[in-house]
Design an enzyme around this catalytic site. Structure first.
Site, PDB file in Angstrom:
ATOM      1  CB  SER A 192      40.333  54.768  13.917  1.00 18.23           C
ATOM      2  OG  SER A 192      40.990  54.187  12.739  1.00 18.23           O
ATOM      3  CG  ASP A 236      38.794  60.600  10.701  1.00 17.74           C
ATOM      4  OD1 ASP A 236      37.923  60.961   9.887  1.00 17.74           O
ATOM      5  OD2 ASP A 236      39.938  60.444  10.582  1.00 17.74           O
ATOM      6  CG  HIS A 260      42.787  58.523  11.085  1.00 15.52           C
ATOM      7  ND1 HIS A 260      41.182  58.388  11.074  1.00 15.52           N
ATOM      8  CD2 HIS A 260      43.142  57.340  11.587  1.00 15.52           C
ATOM      9  CE1 HIS A 260      40.901  57.246  11.153  1.00 15.52           C
ATOM     10  NE2 HIS A 260      42.080  56.666  11.831  1.00 15.52           N
TER      11      HIS A 260
END
Length: 323
Positions: free
Chosen positions: A137, A179, A254
């Protein structure tokens, strides 16, 4: 973008099947506080093999408003294949800026050679010359920014060289974005704004793997997507220079690689896949291990097998691209 040519297609080897399962090494987890005699610049979560030997090192950056310990099962999977994983804690309840995260990650990187040997199990050593970098992230952006050398604010005012590696840090031999997210929208990217929307523009020579999620760009009820289009995995891969790999975990969200309790809680605000979170972690961990074996260990057969036959993974990987 292109896949590996047909003539180099390999069949699934025994070891490439094993990368998706727990490795042969028993591992331990350790939390090292700043009060420790090794003087780490921030609290660290370390996962390391217990077996005597010398191991490569992976520095892992956690995501926004997430804890480094919430990735325990994923990091244990990676470490069980013979790697030492160091995950810094960047902040407590109040987030810091991304440049501050990058600076702290750089401080941890410098600490590794002298401080890490003091906190490892007996007869377990590190090979600092084989150092990889990863993040999830916002931590993925932090990892990319660190590899790009985004530590000097004045660097934005100067013309960047064609390929740039930070001379003040040990050389990273592999970079893996899980991600990664560069902001809430292309028009809202907090500094450093490393995404330039120019194909293959990242100024570094590090081999890169990007693992994306199929649901990360989707909203859930009134909650916006955690990995919006234009600032997510697709753009990070598009701007990566070869060699670069891309894997899309098509049916997962996610936060689905986090530990079960946290992943289940976050599924109320972030779209999550209906499949097993354990299989997601095994798939992400297996890809990381295969990539590290290739670029830290010089053994590419596992990565080739996954790229040429993505069905060997426990979950659907579609597409898979290697340039």
């Amino acid at each position: 973008m292109a896949t590996l040519p047909v003539e180099v297609k390999t069949t699934l080897s025994e070891s490439s099947d094993i990368v998706f399962e727990t490795g042969k090494y028993e591992v331990c987890t350790t939390t090292v506080r700043t009060s420790h005699s090794s003087k780490p610049p921030t609290r660290l979560f370390i996962v390391a093999p217990l077996t005597e030997g010398t191991y490569d090192v992976l520095l892992f950056c956690h995501g926004f408003m997430l804890a480094n310990t919430w990735y325990t099962n994923l990091l244990r999977h990676i470490a069980s294949h013979g790697y030492i994983v160091v995950a810094p804690k960047f902040y407590g309840c109040i987030p810091i800026s991304i440049p501050a995260e990058v600076k702290k990650a750089a401080q941890v990187t410098k600490w590794l050679s002298t401080g890490l040997p003091l906190v490892l199990p007996d007869k377990v050593n590190l090979d600092i010359s084989n150092l990889a970098l990863s993040g999830h992230s916002r931590g993925g952006k932090t990892a990319f920014a660190l590899a790009l050398g985004e530590l000097d604010k004045k660097s934005h005012k100067k013309k960047k060289p064609l390929v740039r590696d930070n001379p003040n840090l040990p050389k990273f031999k592999a970079l893996i974005g899980i991600d990664p997210v560069g902001g809430s929208a292309p028009s809202c990217r907090p500094p450093p704004r490393i995404l330039e929307y120019i194909p293959r523009c990242f100024n570094m020579s590090v081999p890169i793997a990007v693992i994306g999620t199929g649901y990360g760009n989707q909203s859930l009820c009134i909650c916006p997507p955690f990995a919006p289009d234009g600032v997510n995995h697709s753009e990070f891969f598009n701007e990566s220079k070869p060699p670069a790999c891309y894997f899309l975990t098509k049916d997962y969200g996610h936060c689905d690689m986090l530990d079960d309790g946290i992943a289940n809680c976050l599924s109320f605000i972030s779209k999550s896949g209906k499949g097993s979170k354990d299989l997601m972690r095994k798939s992400v961990g297996g890809i990381v291990v295969a990539f590290l074996r290739t670029y830290l260990g010089g053994d590419q057969k596992d990565l080739d097998a996954i790229v040429n036959d993505p069905s060997v993974a426990p979950i659907i990987l579609d597409p898979v691209i290697y340039v």
